[in-house]
Design a protein around this motif. Sequence first.
Motif, PDB file in Angstrom:
ATOM      1  N   THR A 117      44.142  44.842  41.596  1.00  0.00           N
ATOM      2  CA  THR A 117      44.391  45.351  40.245  1.00  0.00           C
ATOM      3  C   THR A 117      45.345  46.547  40.263  1.00  0.00           C
ATOM      4  N   GLN A 118      45.529  47.146  41.441  1.00  0.00           N
ATOM      5  CA  GLN A 118      46.472  48.267  41.559  1.00  0.00           C
ATOM      6  C   GLN A 118      47.906  47.832  41.288  1.00  0.00           C
ATOM      7  N   LEU A 119      48.173  46.532  41.401  1.00  0.00           N
ATOM      8  CA  LEU A 119      49.520  46.005  41.176  1.00  0.00           C
ATOM      9  C   LEU A 119      49.780  45.678  39.708  1.00  0.00           C
ATOM     10  N   ASP A 120      48.743  45.728  38.881  1.00  0.00           N
ATOM     11  CA  ASP A 120      48.905  45.407  37.467  1.00  0.00           C
ATOM     12  C   ASP A 120      49.872  46.389  36.812  1.00  0.00           C
ATOM     13  N   ASP A 121      50.733  45.849  35.981  1.00  0.00           N
ATOM     14  CA  ASP A 121      51.648  46.702  35.221  1.00  0.00           C
ATOM     15  C   ASP A 121      50.967  47.059  33.903  1.00  0.00           C
ATOM     16  N   TYR A 122      49.880  47.809  34.021  1.00  0.00           N
ATOM     17  CA  TYR A 122      49.061  48.173  32.865  1.00  0.00           C
ATOM     18  C   TYR A 122      49.816  49.173  31.986  1.00  0.00           C
TER      19      TYR A 122
END
Length: 128
Positions: A117-122
């Motif tokens: 989830t650290q790679l999500d472009d939130y």
Amino acid sequence: MLEEYGWYMDAIFAEEYDEIHANYHTHGVQENFNHMDFQIVLNMDPEVANDIFFTLIDDINKGKRFEEGKEYSDILEGFKVTFKQYREMGRDVLRVLLPDEDGILPTEENCDEYYKTQLDDYDFDGND
């Protein structure tokens, strides 16, 4: 903190977003150390995040530079860490990508889904 140390950490907890992504980030690193500010989005103890930032900025003070895509094995003892550039609240930051319990980075195939989830472009901008 900014006057005494030249930087500080701001902590926005996952509960304020989507219960998954936290937004721990630094301020002052770009202005006072000529290095991009940092961000950690993994939902974790904020004291641990602050310790990681402290280590990074201490290394910068010693002349080290951190770059997107490179792996570093001297930030967390026994684990490798990498970075990826993201936008956070209107500015570019280097996101610290932390490994899972097995030492696998989120950029690697077998990484635990929670750590990926650290790679999500939130969109942190839309939630401030």
